[in-house]
Design a protein around this motif. Structure first.
Motif, PDB file in Angstrom:
ATOM      1  N   CYS A   1      27.002  -9.172  42.750  1.00  0.00           N
ATOM      2  CA  CYS A   1      25.639  -7.928  42.545  1.00  0.00           C
ATOM      3  C   CYS A   1      24.656  -8.874  41.953  1.00  0.00           C
ATOM      4  CB  CYS A   1      26.100  -7.102  41.271  1.00  0.00           C
ATOM      5  SG  CYS A   1      23.939  -6.647  40.450  1.00  0.00           S
ATOM      6  N   TYR A   2      22.643  -9.471  42.598  1.00  0.00           N
ATOM      7  CA  TYR A   2      22.422 -10.139  42.511  1.00  0.00           C
ATOM      8  C   TYR A   2      21.192  -9.619  40.976  1.00  0.00           C
ATOM      9  CZ  TYR A   2      18.818  -6.563  43.429  1.00  0.00           C
ATOM     10  OH  TYR A   2      17.711  -5.747  43.170  1.00  0.00           O
ATOM     11  N   THR A   3      21.601  -8.556  40.555  1.00  0.00           N
ATOM     12  CA  THR A   3      21.437  -8.476  39.018  1.00  0.00           C
ATOM     13  C   THR A   3      21.805  -9.201  37.992  1.00  0.00           C
ATOM     14  OG1 THR A   3      22.057  -5.862  39.243  1.00  0.00           O
ATOM     15  CG2 THR A   3      19.976  -6.176  40.339  1.00  0.00           C
ATOM     16  N   ALA A   4      23.253  -8.969  38.480  1.00  0.00           N
ATOM     17  CA  ALA A   4      24.690  -9.453  37.571  1.00  0.00           C
ATOM     18  C   ALA A   4      23.651 -11.022  37.246  1.00  0.00           C
ATOM     19  CB  ALA A   4      26.414  -8.657  37.626  1.00  0.00           C
ATOM     20  N   LYS A   5      24.168 -11.776  38.327  1.00  0.00           N
ATOM     21  CA  LYS A   5      23.954 -13.018  38.747  1.00  0.00           C
ATOM     22  C   LYS A   5      22.676 -13.832  37.453  1.00  0.00           C
ATOM     23  CE  LYS A   5      22.036 -16.706  41.479  1.00  0.00           C
ATOM     24  NZ  LYS A   5      20.423 -16.484  40.959  1.00  0.00           N
ATOM     25  N   GLU A   6      22.003 -12.820  38.007  1.00  0.00           N
ATOM     26  CA  GLU A   6      20.203 -13.261  37.184  1.00  0.00           C
ATOM     27  C   GLU A   6      20.765 -12.772  35.247  1.00  0.00           C
ATOM     28  OE1 GLU A   6      17.027 -11.590  39.695  1.00  0.00           O
ATOM     29  OE2 GLU A   6      17.165 -13.245  40.988  1.00  0.00           O
ATOM     30  N   TYR A   7      21.046 -12.230  35.413  1.00  0.00           N
ATOM     31  CA  TYR A   7      21.542 -11.210  33.665  1.00  0.00           C
ATOM     32  C   TYR A   7      22.098 -12.694  33.243  1.00  0.00           C
ATOM     33  CZ  TYR A   7      22.030  -8.630  29.734  1.00  0.00           C
ATOM     34  OH  TYR A   7      22.318  -7.579  28.630  1.00  0.00           O
ATOM     35  N   VAL A   8      23.622 -13.138  34.073  1.00  0.00           N
ATOM     36  CA  VAL A   8      24.321 -13.740  33.091  1.00  0.00           C
ATOM     37  C   VAL A   8      24.040 -14.958  33.205  1.00  0.00           C
ATOM     38  CG1 VAL A   8      26.524 -15.387  33.722  1.00  0.00           C
ATOM     39  CG2 VAL A   8      26.606 -12.782  33.778  1.00  0.00           C
ATOM     40  N   GLU A   9      22.664 -16.113  34.010  1.00  0.00           N
ATOM     41  CA  GLU A   9      22.226 -17.094  34.085  1.00  0.00           C
ATOM     42  C   GLU A   9      21.010 -16.903  32.555  1.00  0.00           C
ATOM     43  OE1 GLU A   9      20.482 -17.943  39.454  1.00  0.00           O
ATOM     44  OE2 GLU A   9      19.865 -16.895  37.752  1.00  0.00           O
ATOM     45  N   ASP A  10      20.877 -15.468  32.557  1.00  0.00           N
ATOM     46  CA  ASP A  10      20.278 -15.895  30.982  1.00  0.00           C
ATOM     47  C   ASP A  10      20.790 -15.994  30.121  1.00  0.00           C
ATOM     48  OD1 ASP A  10      17.465 -15.874  32.567  1.00  0.00           O
ATOM     49  OD2 ASP A  10      16.961 -14.047  31.911  1.00  0.00           O
ATOM     50  N   LEU A  11      21.822 -15.239  29.810  1.00  0.00           N
ATOM     51  CA  LEU A  11      23.308 -15.221  29.070  1.00  0.00           C
ATOM     52  C   LEU A  11      23.625 -16.175  28.400  1.00  0.00           C
ATOM     53  CD1 LEU A  11      25.303 -12.022  29.652  1.00  0.00           C
ATOM     54  CD2 LEU A  11      23.999 -12.311  27.789  1.00  0.00           C
ATOM     55  N   ALA A  12      23.724 -17.546  29.852  1.00  0.00           N
ATOM     56  CA  ALA A  12      24.436 -18.602  29.865  1.00  0.00           C
ATOM     57  C   ALA A  12      22.868 -20.200  28.483  1.00  0.00           C
ATOM     58  CB  ALA A  12      24.380 -19.720  30.526  1.00  0.00           C
ATOM     59  N   LYS A  13      21.797 -19.279  28.961  1.00  0.00           N
ATOM     60  CA  LYS A  13      20.749 -19.909  27.729  1.00  0.00           C
ATOM     61  C   LYS A  13      21.126 -19.604  26.573  1.00  0.00           C
ATOM     62  CE  LYS A  13      18.081 -19.699  32.087  1.00  0.00           C
ATOM     63  NZ  LYS A  13      16.613 -19.006  32.522  1.00  0.00           N
TER      64      LYS A  13
ATOM     65  N   ASN B   1      17.552  -9.858  24.164  1.00  0.00           N
ATOM     66  CA  ASN B   1      16.958  -9.894  23.368  1.00  0.00           C
ATOM     67  C   ASN B   1      17.539  -8.741  22.083  1.00  0.00           C
ATOM     68  OD1 ASN B   1      16.035 -13.073  22.763  1.00  0.00           O
ATOM     69  ND2 ASN B   1      14.225 -13.004  23.677  1.00  0.00           N
ATOM     70  N   SER B   2      17.261  -7.587  22.662  1.00  0.00           N
ATOM     71  CA  SER B   2      17.976  -7.107  22.166  1.00  0.00           C
ATOM     72  C   SER B   2      19.369  -6.910  21.250  1.00  0.00           C
ATOM     73  CB  SER B   2      17.574  -5.311  23.052  1.00  0.00           C
ATOM     74  OG  SER B   2      16.399  -5.212  22.892  1.00  0.00           O
ATOM     75  N   LEU B   3      19.870  -7.594  22.493  1.00  0.00           N
ATOM     76  CA  LEU B   3      21.930  -7.289  21.857  1.00  0.00           C
ATOM     77  C   LEU B   3      21.439  -8.169  20.825  1.00  0.00           C
ATOM     78  CD1 LEU B   3      23.677  -7.263  25.237  1.00  0.00           C
ATOM     79  CD2 LEU B   3      23.096  -5.802  23.475  1.00  0.00           C
ATOM     80  N   LEU B   4      21.383  -9.678  20.827  1.00  0.00           N
ATOM     81  CA  LEU B   4      21.069 -11.029  19.607  1.00  0.00           C
ATOM     82  C   LEU B   4      20.604 -10.598  18.557  1.00  0.00           C
ATOM     83  CD1 LEU B   4      20.223 -14.063  21.621  1.00  0.00           C
ATOM     84  CD2 LEU B   4      22.258 -13.077  21.535  1.00  0.00           C
ATOM     85  N   GLU B   5      19.459  -9.799  18.406  1.00  0.00           N
ATOM     86  CA  GLU B   5      19.043  -8.647  17.312  1.00  0.00           C
ATOM     87  C   GLU B   5      19.986  -7.635  16.871  1.00  0.00           C
ATOM     88  OE1 GLU B   5      14.898  -7.211  18.520  1.00  0.00           O
ATOM     89  OE2 GLU B   5      13.932  -9.004  17.439  1.00  0.00           O
ATOM     90  N   GLN B   6      21.057  -7.249  17.754  1.00  0.00           N
ATOM     91  CA  GLN B   6      22.105  -6.006  16.576  1.00  0.00           C
ATOM     92  C   GLN B   6      23.081  -7.029  16.694  1.00  0.00           C
ATOM     93  OE1 GLN B   6      22.128  -2.968  16.942  1.00  0.00           O
ATOM     94  NE2 GLN B   6      20.741  -2.278  17.589  1.00  0.00           N
ATOM     95  N   ALA B   7      23.382  -8.000  16.755  1.00  0.00           N
ATOM     96  CA  ALA B   7      24.475  -9.073  16.579  1.00  0.00           C
ATOM     97  C   ALA B   7      24.310 -10.092  15.314  1.00  0.00           C
ATOM     98  CB  ALA B   7      24.769  -9.206  18.062  1.00  0.00           C
ATOM     99  N   GLY B   8      22.360 -10.022  14.899  1.00  0.00           N
ATOM    100  CA  GLY B   8      22.467 -11.172  14.016  1.00  0.00           C
ATOM    101  C   GLY B   8      22.013 -11.722  14.143  1.00  0.00           C
ATOM    102  N   VAL B   9      22.170 -12.372  15.887  1.00  0.00           N
ATOM    103  CA  VAL B   9      22.209 -13.665  17.019  1.00  0.00           C
ATOM    104  C   VAL B   9      20.284 -13.720  16.781  1.00  0.00           C
ATOM    105  CG1 VAL B   9      22.088 -15.232  18.597  1.00  0.00           C
ATOM    106  CG2 VAL B   9      24.139 -13.734  17.279  1.00  0.00           C
ATOM    107  N   GLN B  10      19.944 -15.209  16.099  1.00  0.00           N
ATOM    108  CA  GLN B  10      18.935 -16.190  16.602  1.00  0.00           C
ATOM    109  C   GLN B  10      18.221 -14.754  18.384  1.00  0.00           C
ATOM    110  OE1 GLN B  10      17.389 -19.437  15.254  1.00  0.00           O
ATOM    111  NE2 GLN B  10      15.741 -19.967  16.717  1.00  0.00           N
ATOM    112  N   ILE B  11      16.880 -14.660  18.342  1.00  0.00           N
ATOM    113  CA  ILE B  11      16.116 -15.048  19.503  1.00  0.00           C
ATOM    114  C   ILE B  11      16.577 -15.654  20.483  1.00  0.00           C
ATOM    115  CG2 ILE B  11      16.271 -12.467  19.234  1.00  0.00           C
ATOM    116  CD1 ILE B  11      13.026 -13.163  19.295  1.00  0.00           C
ATOM    117  N   VAL B  12      16.106 -15.287  21.964  1.00  0.00           N
ATOM    118  CA  VAL B  12      15.852 -16.630  22.655  1.00  0.00           C
ATOM    119  C   VAL B  12      14.516 -16.280  23.395  1.00  0.00           C
ATOM    120  CG1 VAL B  12      16.428 -17.967  25.048  1.00  0.00           C
ATOM    121  CG2 VAL B  12      18.122 -17.270  23.036  1.00  0.00           C
TER     122      VAL B  12
END
Length: 221
Positions: free
Chosen positions: A70-82, A199-210
């Motif tokens: 899935c191209y949307t999954a691919k591009e989302y995980v590309e950003d998770l990798a960052k 970044n919304s997920l990171l905020e929910q988890a208390g992680v610095q945003i990217v």
């Protein structure tokens, strides 16, 4: 001047568990988290492990994706990798991606996306089903529907095995769990474009945003 209140649906999406009033060990649709924790996953080597092993000892941000082509999954995980590992270490949290393909597709998908955090697969989709994830664009999607669909098909045809690496109708979601059977946050994707912004997920988890706008882009040609 009075400003309008945000829609209720937005409030529920930001903090869905407070709205349900359910115990922290129970999912919104009534399934006990302990039951889901007993489901099995496979790692990169094909070794089986319990889903609950991922979050029993540490708070964990889990992202369930659609099939690996899935191209949307691919591009989302590309950003998770960052997301820098140092950000996760500072917040004492793990980042885990879960797909629904065979484990043999994990390494090619990680090479394609640059993803180096933890990743597992649920080929039978047992966890997807128990969590109530649907079958039926995010700011992290850069392809249009036509070109993205073509790239998914081309990767399937030119890959080592001609398959679509999962059920193309299966949607994903994201959760924050642990330590133990504690559920802190849950978002179920309504369609392939409904990924929770990272970044919304990171905020929910208390992680610095990217700052994704100033990170190098990975171009798929």
């Amino acid at each position: 001047m009075a400003f309008p209140q945000p829609p209720v649906t937005q409030q529920i999406q930001r903090d869905p568990l407070k709205q349900t009033g359910l115990p922290a060990s129970r999912l919104p649709h009534g399934v006990e988290l302990a039951e889901v924790a007993r489901c099995k996953l496979r790692d990169r080597a094909g070794t089986r492990l319990y889903f609950g092993d991922l979050f029993q000892k540490q708070k964990t941000l889990l992202v369930f994706v659609r099939h690996f082509l899935c191209y949307t999954a691919k591009e989302y995980v590309e950003d998770l990798a960052k997301v820098p590992k140092s950000f996760l270490l500072d917040a004492d949290i793990k980042l885990v991606v879960i797909g629904q393909s065979s484990y043999q597709h994990i390494e090619p998908f990680c090479r394609l996306t640059g993803y180096s955090h933890e990743i597992y697969v649920d080929p039978e989709r047992d966890i997807y089903k128990k969590l109530g994830m649907k079958r039926a664009q995010s700011p992290h999607v850069k392809s249009n529907v036509l070109s993205g669909g073509f790239k998914s098909f081309w990767r399937a045809m030119t890959g080592p095995v001609f398959d679509f690496q999962g059920d193309p109708a299966q949607q994903g979601g994201s959760l924050i769990l642990g330590p133990g059977n504690n559920l802190h946050f849950m978002h179920l994707d309504r369609n392939r474009l409904d990924h929770m912004p990272i970044n919304s997920l990171l905020e929910q988890a208390g992680v610095q945003i990217v700052d994704f706008a100033h990170t190098p882009q990975i171009i798929d040609v």
